[in-house]
Design an enzyme around this catalytic site. Structure first.
Site, short mmCIF file in Angstrom:
data_model
loop_
_atom_site.label_atom_id
_atom_site.label_comp_id
_atom_site.label_asym_id
_atom_site.label_seq_id
_atom_site.Cartn_x
_atom_site.Cartn_y
_atom_site.Cartn_z
N LYS A 1 -34.36 -28.02 36.00
CA LYS A 1 -32.99 -28.39 35.62
C LYS A 1 -31.95 -27.56 36.38
O LYS A 1 -30.78 -27.94 36.43
CB LYS A 1 -32.78 -28.24 34.12
CG LYS A 1 -32.84 -26.82 33.59
CD LYS A 1 -32.67 -26.78 32.08
CE LYS A 1 -32.74 -25.38 31.52
NZ LYS A 1 -31.67 -24.51 31.97
N ASP A 2 -32.36 -26.42 36.98
CA ASP A 2 -31.41 -25.60 37.73
C ASP A 2 -31.19 -26.09 39.16
O ASP A 2 -30.27 -25.62 39.83
CB ASP A 2 -31.92 -24.14 37.80
CG ASP A 2 -31.90 -23.45 36.45
OD1 ASP A 2 -31.12 -23.88 35.57
OD2 ASP A 2 -32.67 -22.49 36.26
N THR B 1 -24.27 -21.03 22.44
CA THR B 1 -24.94 -21.67 23.56
C THR B 1 -24.11 -21.43 24.81
O THR B 1 -22.88 -21.35 24.74
CB THR B 1 -25.13 -23.18 23.35
OG1 THR B 1 -25.69 -23.75 24.54
CG2 THR B 1 -23.82 -23.87 23.06
N SER C 1 -24.38 -23.63 27.36
CA SER C 1 -24.47 -24.92 28.04
C SER C 1 -23.33 -25.85 27.63
O SER C 1 -23.21 -26.20 26.45
CB SER C 1 -25.81 -25.58 27.69
OG SER C 1 -25.79 -26.96 27.95
N ARG D 1 -23.24 -28.96 28.08
CA ARG D 1 -23.90 -30.15 27.53
C ARG D 1 -24.18 -29.97 26.04
O ARG D 1 -23.92 -30.87 25.23
CB ARG D 1 -25.22 -30.41 28.28
CG ARG D 1 -26.10 -31.49 27.65
CD ARG D 1 -27.47 -31.52 28.30
NE ARG D 1 -28.18 -30.26 28.16
CZ ARG D 1 -28.88 -29.91 27.08
NH1 ARG D 1 -28.96 -30.71 26.04
NH2 ARG D 1 -29.51 -28.74 27.04
N ARG D 2 -24.70 -28.81 25.67
CA ARG D 2 -24.98 -28.56 24.25
C ARG D 2 -23.68 -28.42 23.46
O ARG D 2 -23.59 -28.90 22.33
CB ARG D 2 -25.84 -27.29 24.10
CG ARG D 2 -27.26 -27.45 24.63
CD ARG D 2 -28.05 -26.17 24.47
NE ARG D 2 -29.40 -26.30 25.03
CZ ARG D 2 -29.98 -25.40 25.80
NH1 ARG D 2 -29.34 -24.28 26.13
NH2 ARG D 2 -31.21 -25.60 26.25
N ARG E 1 -24.42 -15.93 26.68
CA ARG E 1 -25.25 -15.74 27.86
C ARG E 1 -26.36 -14.76 27.53
O ARG E 1 -26.38 -14.15 26.47
CB ARG E 1 -24.41 -15.17 29.03
CG ARG E 1 -23.34 -16.11 29.55
CD ARG E 1 -23.89 -17.36 30.21
NE ARG E 1 -24.93 -17.06 31.18
CZ ARG E 1 -24.72 -16.60 32.42
NH1 ARG E 1 -23.49 -16.36 32.82
NH2 ARG E 1 -25.71 -16.39 33.25
N ARG F 1 -30.30 -13.64 23.18
CA ARG F 1 -29.69 -14.73 22.40
C ARG F 1 -30.21 -14.73 20.96
O ARG F 1 -29.43 -14.84 20.01
CB ARG F 1 -29.97 -16.07 23.09
CG ARG F 1 -29.33 -16.16 24.46
CD ARG F 1 -29.51 -17.52 25.08
NE ARG F 1 -29.12 -17.51 26.49
CZ ARG F 1 -28.67 -18.56 27.15
NH1 ARG F 1 -28.54 -19.72 26.54
NH2 ARG F 1 -28.35 -18.47 28.42
N CYS G 1 -25.38 -29.41 37.48
CA CYS G 1 -26.27 -29.01 36.39
C CYS G 1 -25.53 -28.40 35.20
O CYS G 1 -26.14 -28.14 34.17
CB CYS G 1 -27.34 -28.05 36.89
SG CYS G 1 -26.73 -26.45 37.43
#
Length: 337
Positions: free
Chosen positions: A79-80, A123, A125, A127-128, A145, A151, A238
């Site tokens: 995904k990266d 998160t 992200s 997207r999240r 991060r 986390r 991404c």
């Protein structure tokens, strides 16, 4: 064979899996740790989306080492990878994928739906973030991060009520017992390629290409190529709020590839959601081309539905639901949250 890897515990674990598979072919391996721009930005706390080059931030240093002859193979979280090919480098293998879904690690064993409105969920992200807002649960979604330990540590120490992570990473680290909920893709579609590894080598290294081809799983490669073709068509990169998931299934007339994708405004108030499928030949040799065509077609449909204008049409995040609200998955083409 020198295998380039990031220095994090997850990256070295993933690379060790690849090394063990290569060792099984009778070839000795050595892990070579490379510090990437993504690792350095994590150390400074700079969000990935604000880094100088968000797309490929974890990838470029490994590729540079590969082209310089410092390593023979580079292992990435797929995904990266940027969606544009790198000159002189070939994606030699995509091994069998881990479960691509996202998971929740929350205080007191809670699920997202059990967290009270205003709970702080972490998160890193976009997207999240967008999909968490779209659920309409009234959560306080905060940037985060760091590695897996960092986390989860924020939850254990009470700074966050929950964090959202990729199930694949926790599985590879042997930490699935800390998961309090596995998120259904109807709630949260994963990142394109999530759960899969990318094994790259130099395009002119025929011997290594031939060896790594033995690690490739055609079904996984077809699925992630379809997902990444959506991403490339939407030109999201991404770190954009785009989710996609493809599955290879057995249809009445043979194998079929099913693909779902969503593009969201950053605040989650608007989304374009589409799905499509394509029959595949019995022989896997043609699956990659068919998968790419399917992903490109779905991405173009999403653009026609207004995916490129989501930022301009978004409003503020939805308010916390009342006690009578029952959030459900969104399925309209373009909709308000």
């Amino acid at each position: 064979m020198r295998i380039g890897t990031r220095r994090s515990a997850l990256a070295t674990t993933q690379s060790s899996h690849v090394a063990a598979a290569i060792n099984a072919f009778g070839t000795a391996t050595e892990l070579v740790e490379i510090n990437t721009d993504g690792d350095r930005s994590q150390a400074t706390g700079i969000p990935i989306s604000q880094a100088a080059s968000a797309t490929g931030v974890f990838v470029s240093a490994l590729r540079e080492a590969l082209l310089a002859g410092e390593v023979d193979v580079a292992v990435h979280s797929l995904k990266d990878l940027p969606t544009t090919p790198a000159d002189g480098i070939t994606l030699a293998a995509v091994p069998m994928r881990e479960d691509p879904r996202d998971v929740v690690v929350a205080r007191d064993g809670l699920t997202l739906g059990e967290l009270p409105p205003g709970s702080r969920v972490g998160t890193g992200s976009p997207r999240r973030v967008a999909q968490l807002h779209a659920l309409g649960l009234g959560l306080d979604v905060a940037g985060l991060r760091g590695n897996v330990d960092t986390r989860i540590g924020h939850v254990r120490e009470g700074r966050y009520d929950a964090v959202v992570l990729a199930r694949a990473g926790l599985s590879r680290l042997g930490r699935l017992d800390e998961v309090t909920e596995v998120l259904d893709p109807l709630q949260m579609l994963p990142a394109p390629g999530q759960g899969a590894l990318a094994v790259e080598c130099r395009s002119d290294d025929a011997e290594t290409l031939a060896l790594l081809a033995r690690l490739d799983d055609p079904a996984t490669r077809a699925a992630v190529l379809a997902e990444r073709a959506v991403l490339a068509t939407l030109e999201g990169g991404c770190s954009a709020p785009i989710g996609a998931l493809a599955d290879l299934v057995e249809g009445e007339d043979g194998p079929e590839l099913w693909l779902r994708a969503v593009a969201l405004s950053p605040d989650g108030t608007l989304a374009v959601r589409r799905s499509a499928s394509s029959p595949l030949a019995e022989e896997p040799a043609s699956w990659s081309d068919a998968a790419t065509i399917l992903g490109q077609a779905l991405g173009r449909e999403m653009l026609d539905d207004g995916a490129a204008e989501l930022d301009d049409r978004a409003s503020s995040p939805p308010p916390p639901p009342s006690s009578n609200d029952h959030p459900s998955a969104r399925s309209a083409e373009v909709h308000n949250a």
